[in-house]
Write an enzyme that holds these catalytic residues in place. Structure first.
Site, PDB file in Angstrom:
ATOM      1  N   PRO A  83      53.550  28.394  47.897  1.00  0.00           N
ATOM      2  CA  PRO A  83      53.676  29.115  46.625  1.00  0.00           C
ATOM      3  C   PRO A  83      53.077  30.525  46.711  1.00  0.00           C
ATOM      4  O   PRO A  83      51.980  30.695  47.233  1.00  0.00           O
ATOM      5  CB  PRO A  83      52.883  28.249  45.643  1.00  0.00           C
ATOM      6  N   GLN A 131      55.274  24.850  41.501  1.00  0.00           N
ATOM      7  CA  GLN A 131      53.830  24.649  41.383  1.00  0.00           C
ATOM      8  C   GLN A 131      53.425  24.885  39.928  1.00  0.00           C
ATOM      9  O   GLN A 131      53.675  25.960  39.377  1.00  0.00           O
ATOM     10  CB  GLN A 131      53.069  25.623  42.297  1.00  0.00           C
ATOM     11  N   TYR A 144      41.199  28.141  40.254  1.00  0.00           N
ATOM     12  CA  TYR A 144      41.859  28.104  38.950  1.00  0.00           C
ATOM     13  C   TYR A 144      41.375  26.874  38.180  1.00  0.00           C
ATOM     14  O   TYR A 144      40.542  26.112  38.672  1.00  0.00           O
ATOM     15  CB  TYR A 144      43.381  28.196  39.129  1.00  0.00           C
TER      16      TYR A 144
HETATM   17  C1  LIG Z   1      51.401  37.242  47.701  1.00  0.00           C
HETATM   18  C2  LIG Z   1      50.718  35.897  47.675  1.00  0.00           C
HETATM   19  C3  LIG Z   1      50.725  35.138  46.512  1.00  0.00           C
HETATM   20  C4  LIG Z   1      50.144  33.870  46.473  1.00  0.00           C
HETATM   21  N1  LIG Z   1      50.257  33.085  45.342  1.00  0.00           N
HETATM   22  C5  LIG Z   1      49.872  31.802  45.381  1.00  0.00           C
HETATM   23  C6  LIG Z   1      50.194  30.905  44.330  1.00  0.00           C
HETATM   24  O1  LIG Z   1      50.893  31.255  43.369  1.00  0.00           O
HETATM   25  N2  LIG Z   1      49.731  29.626  44.418  1.00  0.00           N
HETATM   26  C7  LIG Z   1      49.010  29.191  45.487  1.00  0.00           C
HETATM   27  O2  LIG Z   1      48.612  28.028  45.513  1.00  0.00           O
HETATM   28  N3  LIG Z   1      48.723  30.000  46.515  1.00  0.00           N
HETATM   29  C8  LIG Z   1      49.158  31.281  46.500  1.00  0.00           C
HETATM   30  N4  LIG Z   1      48.945  32.080  47.594  1.00  0.00           N
HETATM   31  C9  LIG Z   1      48.315  31.502  48.799  1.00  0.00           C
HETATM   32  C10 LIG Z   1      49.394  31.048  49.794  1.00  0.00           C
HETATM   33  O3  LIG Z   1      50.211  30.021  49.250  1.00  0.00           O
HETATM   34  C11 LIG Z   1      48.753  30.550  51.095  1.00  0.00           C
HETATM   35  O4  LIG Z   1      47.972  29.412  50.816  1.00  0.00           O
HETATM   36  C12 LIG Z   1      47.887  31.617  51.761  1.00  0.00           C
HETATM   37  O5  LIG Z   1      48.516  32.887  51.734  1.00  0.00           O
HETATM   38  C13 LIG Z   1      47.581  31.280  53.223  1.00  0.00           C
HETATM   39  O6  LIG Z   1      48.775  31.120  53.949  1.00  0.00           O
HETATM   40  P1  LIG Z   1      49.380  32.272  54.940  1.00  0.00           P
HETATM   41  O7  LIG Z   1      48.302  32.597  55.930  1.00  0.00           O
HETATM   42  O8  LIG Z   1      50.591  31.633  55.558  1.00  0.00           O
HETATM   43  O9  LIG Z   1      49.724  33.470  54.113  1.00  0.00           O
HETATM   44  C14 LIG Z   1      49.487  33.365  47.626  1.00  0.00           C
HETATM   45  C15 LIG Z   1      49.449  34.158  48.781  1.00  0.00           C
HETATM   46  C16 LIG Z   1      50.064  35.392  48.827  1.00  0.00           C
HETATM   47  C17 LIG Z   1      50.041  36.180  50.123  1.00  0.00           C
END
Ligand SMILES: Cc1cc2nc3c(=O)[nH]c(=O)nc-3n(C[C@H](O)[C@H](O)[C@H](O)COP(=O)(O)O)c2cc1C
Length: 354
Positions: free
Chosen positions: A22, A98, A181
């Site tokens: 997400p 989500q 949250y």
């Molecule tokens: C632009 C952005 C928005 C995000 N929004 C959410 C979100 O809405 N809900 C959530 O649980 N995590 C959110 N995250 C966290 C990501 O889902 C993920 O857990 C985190 O970026 C680590 O993974 P990655 O290293 O592949 O980016 C967000 C991350 C990014 C970069």
């Protein structure tokens, strides 16, 4: 178990074990999805992911992180979401949503417009709620503590959102109980200092999440999976930790949760997090083995071999990628080429297949 082995959970089968994690797009007005969401999520379905999850969708207007968050608190939100799920499913991916409430981190700026509180004149709101009246930091809103009778309303908001998610065509619901949250704020003793039935002991701190999950599960069809995202640790001494996460996961499994999405951090500012490749996968592994529930691993997963390895050594059942799928929406198609796994390319793109 490997990256391109299908994954069946309840009545839903993912074509592979790659999920779009997400990611808030901060591109809505009054919670409505837009063409941005259709193209953004749709592209990742075309790109071959098995599961495409929306960003945090607020179950109440005051539960948005920023005024531009996606929402699912009114029936009017359903129509555009339905167009998006239809397109995702047509591409062979499973549409997931989500469900979230931002708690004390609500009414704050979208990242590219600064930091901290958004005032009502600029589209923010004053009624920011939390387990206890403790602000996340000086630049965040001062929340008020929710009263016990209000918790019933909150649970009902999750239930109504679940009904709308079904009407919109989603096949997986994930309850967001991570990243500081609202639901995570109840879990962690750092943010929850209540002295009633919802604070203090471990059993009291997990009560609200269990009530939300029970109510959502009762509403969500048997054939569809329910995921819960948790922060497996606060990375702070005296905070929420992996041991509590394992016990919580055991109890959530009994309530009909199908998968724990193991992330970490976010409940307090300034925690020292050892970010690097695989820094959270051991949480998914411990929960999977010790709580006996399916898990997903997330965080700094960027290469096909790394993702495949996480599954092959049994750390998780699913991998979620966030930023790597922003860099490259076609990552799953190319990962299949790298790993020499056959995968079906969209006919329109067939001539690009290496
Ligand atoms: C632009 C952005 C928005 C995000 N929004 C959410 C979100 O809405 N809900 C959530 O649980 N995590 C959110 N995250 C966290 C990501 O889902 C993920 O857990 C985190 O970026 C680590 O993974 P990655 O290293 O592949 O980016 C967000 C991350 C990014 C970069």
């Amino acid at each position: 178990m490997h990256l391109f082995e299908p994954f069946t959970v309840r009545g839903v089968t993912l074509r592979n074990r790659i999920a779009v994690s997400p990611m808030c797009q901060y591109s809505s007005t009054d919670g409505f999805a837009t063409d941005w969401h259709l193209v953004h999520l749709g592209t990742r379905a075309v790109g071959g992911a098995g599961l495409v999850m929306t960003e945090a969708a607020a179950v109440e207007a005051r539960g948005r992180i920023s005024p531009q968050d996606l929402g699912i608190w009114q029936d009017g939100h359903i129509e555009k979401l339905a167009q998006i799920t239809h397109f995702i499913a047509e591409q062979g991916a499973v549409p997931a949503i989500q469900l979230a409430h931002a708690g004390r981190k609500a009414s704050t700026s979208r990242p590219w417009e600064g930091d901290g509180v958004v005032t009502p004149e600029l589209g923010g709101w004053e009624d920011v709620v939390a387990p206890s009246a403790i602000a996340f930091s000086d630049s965040y809103p001062q929340p008020r503590a929710l009263e016990i009778p209000e918790l019933k309303g909150l649970i009902q908001s999750f239930v109504e959102a679940t009904k709308r998610a079904l009407a919109a065509g989603f096949q997986v619901v994930e309850v967001h109980a991570a990243h500081g949250y609202l639901l995570h704020e109840f879990l962690s003793p750092l943010s929850n200092q209540r002295t009633d039935d919802y604070g203090g002991s471990f059993e009291n701190r997990i009560r609200l999440l269990k009530e939300v999950v029970t109510a959502v599960r009762a509403q969500w069809p048997e054939r569809y999976p329910l995921f819960v995202r948790i922060s497996a640790t606060d990375w702070v001494e005296g905070g929420w930790d992996i041991e509590q996460s394992i016990e919580l996961s055991r109890q959530l499994a009994e309530l009909g949760v199908d998968l724990i999405d193991a992330s970490s951090g976010g409940v307090v500012s300034g925690a020292k997090i050892p970010i690097g490749a695989g820094y959270q996968t051991s949480f998914a592994e411990r929960i999977r083995k010790e709580a006996g529930i399916a898990t997903s691993a997330v965080g700094m997963i960027t290469s096909a071999q790394q993702a495949d390895h996480i599954l092959r050594i049994g750390q998780a059942d699913l991998v979620m990628l966030a930023r790597q799928l922003l860099r490259d929406p076609y990552w799953p198609l190319m990962a299949a080429v790298t790993l020499r796994q056959g995968t079906v390319w969209p006919s329109q793109y067939e001539r690009a297949k290496p």
